[in-house]
Design an enzyme around this catalytic site. Structure first.
Site, mmCIF file in Angstrom:
data_model
loop_
_atom_site.group_PDB
_atom_site.id
_atom_site.type_symbol
_atom_site.label_atom_id
_atom_site.label_comp_id
_atom_site.label_asym_id
_atom_site.label_seq_id
_atom_site.Cartn_x
_atom_site.Cartn_y
_atom_site.Cartn_z
ATOM 1 N N ARG A 1 11.025 -0.448 11.352
ATOM 2 C CA ARG A 1 9.849 -0.223 12.341
ATOM 3 C C ARG A 1 9.802 -1.186 13.578
ATOM 4 O O ARG A 1 10.202 -2.314 13.359
ATOM 5 C CB ARG A 1 8.435 -0.317 11.575
ATOM 6 C CG ARG A 1 8.035 1.033 10.867
ATOM 7 C CD ARG A 1 7.054 0.849 9.897
ATOM 8 N NE ARG A 1 5.805 0.163 10.223
ATOM 9 C CZ ARG A 1 5.065 0.167 9.561
ATOM 10 N NH1 ARG A 1 4.669 0.412 8.437
ATOM 11 N NH2 ARG A 1 3.778 -0.654 9.887
ATOM 12 N N LYS B 1 1.035 -1.257 -0.046
ATOM 13 C CA LYS B 1 0.101 -0.180 0.072
ATOM 14 C C LYS B 1 0.987 1.419 -0.047
ATOM 15 O O LYS B 1 0.855 2.208 -0.902
ATOM 16 C CB LYS B 1 -0.817 -0.058 1.232
ATOM 17 C CG LYS B 1 -1.736 -1.021 1.392
ATOM 18 C CD LYS B 1 -2.975 -1.289 2.619
ATOM 19 C CE LYS B 1 -2.097 -1.202 3.907
ATOM 20 N NZ LYS B 1 -1.267 -2.498 4.127
ATOM 21 N N ARG C 1 12.064 -4.928 5.542
ATOM 22 C CA ARG C 1 11.750 -3.740 5.056
ATOM 23 C C ARG C 1 12.639 -2.575 5.936
ATOM 24 O O ARG C 1 12.807 -2.879 7.160
ATOM 25 C CB ARG C 1 10.242 -3.342 5.262
ATOM 26 C CG ARG C 1 9.876 -1.689 5.181
ATOM 27 C CD ARG C 1 8.618 -1.653 5.308
ATOM 28 N NE ARG C 1 8.066 -2.024 6.266
ATOM 29 C CZ ARG C 1 6.359 -2.108 6.417
ATOM 30 N NH1 ARG C 1 5.758 -1.585 5.488
ATOM 31 N NH2 ARG C 1 5.773 -2.340 7.531
ATOM 32 N N ARG D 1 -9.677 0.383 8.228
ATOM 33 C CA ARG D 1 -9.359 -0.780 8.730
ATOM 34 C C ARG D 1 -10.508 -1.677 9.311
ATOM 35 O O ARG D 1 -10.182 -2.839 9.696
ATOM 36 C CB ARG D 1 -8.359 -0.675 9.541
ATOM 37 C CG ARG D 1 -6.954 -0.802 9.164
ATOM 38 C CD ARG D 1 -6.046 -0.558 10.164
ATOM 39 N NE ARG D 1 -4.746 -1.327 9.838
ATOM 40 C CZ ARG D 1 -3.901 -0.796 9.162
ATOM 41 N NH1 ARG D 1 -3.509 0.510 8.634
ATOM 42 N NH2 ARG D 1 -2.638 -1.849 9.372
ATOM 43 N N ARG E 1 -0.549 -8.695 13.369
ATOM 44 C CA ARG E 1 -1.313 -7.786 12.434
ATOM 45 C C ARG E 1 -1.889 -8.247 11.223
ATOM 46 O O ARG E 1 -3.084 -7.947 11.131
ATOM 47 C CB ARG E 1 -0.049 -6.697 11.781
ATOM 48 C CG ARG E 1 0.588 -5.904 12.802
ATOM 49 C CD ARG E 1 1.635 -5.271 12.485
ATOM 50 N NE ARG E 1 1.730 -4.433 11.305
ATOM 51 C CZ ARG E 1 3.028 -4.202 10.525
ATOM 52 N NH1 ARG E 1 4.226 -4.636 11.185
ATOM 53 N NH2 ARG E 1 3.139 -3.695 9.480
HETATM 54 P P1 AP5 Z 1 4.979 -1.664 1.855
HETATM 55 O O1 AP5 Z 1 4.492 -0.742 0.576
HETATM 56 O O2 AP5 Z 1 5.719 -0.770 3.011
HETATM 57 O O3 AP5 Z 1 3.607 -2.294 2.395
HETATM 58 P P2 AP5 Z 1 2.447 -1.892 3.269
HETATM 59 O O4 AP5 Z 1 1.007 -2.596 2.709
HETATM 60 O O5 AP5 Z 1 2.372 -0.207 3.062
HETATM 61 O O6 AP5 Z 1 2.516 -2.359 4.483
HETATM 62 P P3 AP5 Z 1 2.505 -1.731 6.102
HETATM 63 O O7 AP5 Z 1 3.300 -2.751 7.072
HETATM 64 O O8 AP5 Z 1 2.901 -0.275 6.200
HETATM 65 O O9 AP5 Z 1 1.023 -1.884 6.241
HETATM 66 P P4 AP5 Z 1 0.168 -1.817 7.538
HETATM 67 O O10 AP5 Z 1 -1.198 -1.826 7.231
HETATM 68 O O11 AP5 Z 1 0.515 -3.030 8.630
HETATM 69 O O12 AP5 Z 1 1.059 -0.712 8.485
HETATM 70 P P5 AP5 Z 1 0.361 0.853 8.929
HETATM 71 O O13 AP5 Z 1 1.526 1.655 9.136
HETATM 72 O O14 AP5 Z 1 -0.902 1.192 8.041
HETATM 73 O O15 AP5 Z 1 5.637 -2.989 1.381
HETATM 74 C C1 AP5 Z 1 6.324 -3.851 2.509
HETATM 75 C C2 AP5 Z 1 7.655 -4.336 1.871
HETATM 76 O O16 AP5 Z 1 7.480 -5.133 0.867
HETATM 77 C C3 AP5 Z 1 8.522 -3.054 1.341
HETATM 78 O O17 AP5 Z 1 9.719 -3.481 1.898
HETATM 79 C C4 AP5 Z 1 8.399 -3.081 -0.158
HETATM 80 O O18 AP5 Z 1 9.775 -2.663 -0.629
HETATM 81 C C5 AP5 Z 1 8.041 -4.464 -0.478
HETATM 82 N N1 AP5 Z 1 7.025 -4.656 -1.559
HETATM 83 C C6 AP5 Z 1 6.236 -3.749 -1.763
HETATM 84 N N2 AP5 Z 1 5.670 -4.195 -2.921
HETATM 85 C C7 AP5 Z 1 6.162 -5.291 -3.410
HETATM 86 C C8 AP5 Z 1 6.197 -6.124 -4.572
HETATM 87 N N3 AP5 Z 1 5.040 -6.024 -5.577
HETATM 88 N N4 AP5 Z 1 6.934 -7.303 -4.774
HETATM 89 C C9 AP5 Z 1 8.053 -7.318 -3.672
HETATM 90 N N5 AP5 Z 1 7.980 -6.552 -2.613
HETATM 91 C C10 AP5 Z 1 7.426 -5.528 -2.340
HETATM 92 O O19 AP5 Z 1 -0.322 0.597 10.364
HETATM 93 C C11 AP5 Z 1 0.628 -0.030 11.277
HETATM 94 C C12 AP5 Z 1 -0.220 0.057 12.802
HETATM 95 O O20 AP5 Z 1 -0.619 1.370 12.781
HETATM 96 C C13 AP5 Z 1 -1.263 -0.769 12.569
HETATM 97 O O21 AP5 Z 1 -0.910 -2.263 12.881
HETATM 98 C C14 AP5 Z 1 -2.238 -0.275 13.871
HETATM 99 O O22 AP5 Z 1 -1.891 -0.555 15.172
HETATM 100 C C15 AP5 Z 1 -2.146 1.386 13.388
HETATM 101 N N6 AP5 Z 1 -3.215 1.905 12.664
HETATM 102 C C16 AP5 Z 1 -3.120 2.393 11.291
HETATM 103 N N7 AP5 Z 1 -3.933 2.971 10.681
HETATM 104 C C17 AP5 Z 1 -4.942 2.426 11.570
HETATM 105 C C18 AP5 Z 1 -6.411 2.325 11.468
HETATM 106 N N8 AP5 Z 1 -7.076 3.007 10.410
HETATM 107 N N9 AP5 Z 1 -7.312 1.987 12.528
HETATM 108 C C19 AP5 Z 1 -6.610 1.635 13.547
HETATM 109 N N10 AP5 Z 1 -5.262 1.450 13.710
HETATM 110 C C20 AP5 Z 1 -4.594 1.800 12.675
#
Ligand code: AP5
Length: 221
Positions: A161, A13, A127, A88, A172
């Site tokens: 992270r 994402k 990552r 979410r 997660r």
């Molecule tokens: P990346 O693009 O970083 O993946 P992502 O989907 O953005 O993953 P996140 O870990 O950021 O998502 P998340 O939803 O767990 O975390 P968030 O910060 O939202 O890609 C990952 C890796 O893969 C990278 O190294 C990239 O280079 C590689 N990659 C990407 N695409 C690829 C491909 N096609 N092929 C190969 N490699 C690839 O949330 C964190 C925490 O915040 C949550 O756990 C929760 O506690 C809280 N939180 C956030 N939003 C909310 C909400 N709306 N409600 C409640 N709590 C929330």
């Protein structure tokens, strides 16, 4: 154009949202990034979120709905925004519907990236980002050209992270399957859900997203 990127942790994402920002001038609104900034700054929101994020649970709905509503009101979001990590759960999706209606805005597409759970664990545990400019990398899939040196700004400060360890990633993922996956039938019913193969290489996923958005002919670049 306003878009949701939906998918499990590590689906890509953030990667795709940043490409949309760079290539098409849209604005990435990542609740995860906003919460991490709040934790770092030690704000009241950060104090609520810190332990919850370390466990891989969801931060309370009222907290994230409020920060996303404020962010959408910023002038740059008028160019079109990409919601990354929000909504979410169904309650957040309903709050988003009400919020957009109140602000006179519309949701154009919900794009979901499907990726196998085991691939996600490998993606997340490998990552890292540049601590100076925020450029994202991966040990195997997107290494820096020179080991330990950011391709974009030349900084040698690389960060991982706190929640990118295998135990928290599995938690997660469990949260995603329980809380977030029910959004798929929610948006499918509305007819604006597109599901893509997130296992494909990053550029291929980007091309598929571009094709979806270009159908609207409002995409620049
Ligand atoms: P990346 O693009 O970083 O993946 P992502 O989907 O953005 O993953 P996140 O870990 O950021 O998502 P998340 O939803 O767990 O975390 P968030 O910060 O939202 O890609 C990952 C890796 O893969 C990278 O190294 C990239 O280079 C590689 N990659 C990407 N695409 C690829 C491909 N096609 N092929 C190969 N490699 C690839 O949330 C964190 C925490 O915040 C949550 O756990 C929760 O506690 C809280 N939180 C956030 N939003 C909310 C909400 N709306 N409600 C409640 N709590 C929330």
């Amino acid at each position: 154009m306003n878009v949701i990127l939906l998918g499990p942790p590590g689906a890509g994402k953030g990667t795709q949202a940043k490409l949309l920002e760079e290539r098409h001038g849209m604005v990435q609104l990542s609740t995860g990034d906003m919460l991490r900034a709040a934790v770092k700054a030690g704000t009241d929101v950060g104090k609520i979120a810190e332990d919850i994020m370390k466990r891989g649970d969801l931060v309370p709905n009222d907290v994230v709905v409020s920060i996303i509503s404020d962010r959408i009101d910023q002038p740059d979001a008028k160019r079109g925004f990409i919601l990354d990590g929000f909504p979410r759960n169904v309650a957040q999706a309903e709050a988003l519907d009400a919020m957009l209606e109140k602000k006179g805005l519309k949701l154009d597409h919900v794009i979901q990236m499907e990726v196998d759970d085991e691939a996600l664990v490998e993606r997340i545990t490998g990552r890292f980002t540049c601590g100076n400019c925020g450029a994202g990398y991966h040990d195997r899939f997107k290494p820096t050209k020179v080991a330990g040196v950011c391709d974009v700004c030349g900084s040698t400060e690389m960060v991982r992270r706190a929640d990118d360890n295998e135990t928290t990633v599995r938690s997660r993922l469990a949260t995603y399957h329980k809380e977030t996956a029910p959004l798929l039938p929610y948006y499918k019913k509305r007819g604006n859900l597109v599901q893509l193969n997130g296992m494909a290489p990053m550029d291929q996923v980007a091309e598929e997203i571009k094709t979806v958005l270009a159908a609207d002919q409002r995409l620049s670049g």
